[in-house]
Structure formats: C-alpha cells, structure tokens
Design a protein around this motif. Structure first.
Motif, PDB file in Angstrom:
ATOM      1  N   PRO A  99       0.824  -1.219   0.000  1.00 29.40           N
ATOM      2  CA  PRO A  99       0.000   0.000   0.000  1.00 29.40           C
ATOM      3  C   PRO A  99       0.857   1.268   0.000  1.00 29.40           C
ATOM      4  O   PRO A  99       1.850   1.363   0.735  1.00 29.40           O
ATOM      5  N   GLY A 100       0.492   2.223  -0.838  1.00 28.42           N
ATOM      6  CA  GLY A 100       1.204   3.500  -0.915  1.00 28.42           C
ATOM      7  C   GLY A 100       2.476   3.467  -1.742  1.00 28.42           C
ATOM      8  O   GLY A 100       3.144   4.483  -1.891  1.00 28.42           O
ATOM      9  N   ALA A 104       6.231  -1.023  -5.903  1.00 28.78           N
ATOM     10  CA  ALA A 104       6.801  -2.076  -5.057  1.00 28.78           C
ATOM     11  C   ALA A 104       5.790  -3.176  -4.747  1.00 28.78           C
ATOM     12  O   ALA A 104       4.600  -2.925  -4.607  1.00 28.78           O
ATOM     13  N   VAL A 105       6.303  -4.394  -4.647  1.00 30.57           N
ATOM     14  CA  VAL A 105       5.511  -5.539  -4.208  1.00 30.57           C
ATOM     15  C   VAL A 105       6.318  -6.314  -3.173  1.00 30.57           C
ATOM     16  O   VAL A 105       7.538  -6.185  -3.089  1.00 30.57           O
ATOM     17  N   GLN A 106       5.603  -7.111  -2.402  1.00 30.30           N
ATOM     18  CA  GLN A 106       6.267  -7.980  -1.431  1.00 30.30           C
ATOM     19  C   GLN A 106       6.086  -9.424  -1.878  1.00 30.30           C
ATOM     20  O   GLN A 106       4.969  -9.858  -2.180  1.00 30.30           O
TER      21      GLN A 106
END
Length: 146
Positions: A99-100, A104-106
């Motif tokens: 989020p925000g 980016a991703v995890q």
C-alpha cells in the motif's frame, strides 16, 4: 557455389555466437523480468555462490547496486546476505502490492533450513527499463533468536 557460400556464412555466425559477440552476458542483465522471477533467481544465485550476479538483482528504483557501487563491495555484501539465506529449499508466495508504493511488491518466501522453516518477506521494486530489483530482505526473520 551458393551452397558453399551459405555454409561459410552459417559457420561464421556460429563462430561469432561462440565468442559471445561482445555484448553483456545474459545473466548479467540488471534486474529481473518480474518480482517472483527476480527473487527466485536471487536465491538460486545465492545457492551457487554467484555474489556478483546477485548484485545485478539487488537495488532500488534507480537500478542495480552492481552498476552504482564498487564490485568488490557489492560482492562482500551479497556474500553476507547469501550466508544468512542458506537453505535446503524454498517456496514463493504470490506477490502482494505494498500500500502507498505502486512501484513495489512484497514476495514472501518460505525458507526451509536446518534451523526450521521461516517466512521471509522480500520487497521488490520496479526500476529502469521495466526491470525488477530486490530492495529489502527481512533477514531479521532468519537471524532473530527464537
């Protein structure tokens, strides 16, 4: 005569291909094509002790650390990371948006080691040329006392 010329051309192309053509090695292309692919490749390179190659996958929105820092420094840091990430096997979970942070991703990795199983989050970011770089690895998940 024409068949001989074609054969000569094919042989010349094969020789050039064997010499590498002078371009970058495909494994040294900075970043990965997708978040999960980048993390998997990074873990495989860690297994193979290819610390310099790992540096091409580690970075941020600006690109790989290998392109911005001295190679010997990057290799030392990748050696330290690879040592912590030693494992017997791993499984990747589906990447989740952070989020925000639209870039980016995890990717959570289930690492299996002698000490047991750990879930380790990797933050992967999109960088130059639409390539993906590992920005953060939560190594504390592995090193923290149980």
């Amino acid at each position: 005569m024409r068949a001989q010329r074609t054969l000569s051309l094919v042989l010349a192309l094969l020789v050039l291909a064997a010499c590498g053509g002078g371009g970058p090695r495909p494994s040294s292309v900075p970043g990965g094509a997708a978040p999960a692919v980048t993390v998997e490749r990074f873990l495989r390179l860690a297994e193979q002790k290819e610390y310099g190659e790992m540096g091409y996958l580690f970075g941020n929105r600006e690109g790989s650390v290998m392109e911005r820092h001295p190679a010997n420094e990057v290799e030392q840091r990748m050696y330290a990371i690879a040592t912590v990430l030693e494992h017997r096997g791993f499984a990747l979970r589906q990447p989740q948006q952070i989020p925000g942070r639209p870039e980016a991703v995890q990717v959570t990795v289930q690492l299996e080691s002698r000490a047991g199983s750990r879930q380790v989050p990797f933050t992967v970011v999109r960088g130059p040329a639409d390539r993906w770089y590992i920005e953060i690895i939560d190594l504390e998940r592995i090193t923290r006392w149980q």
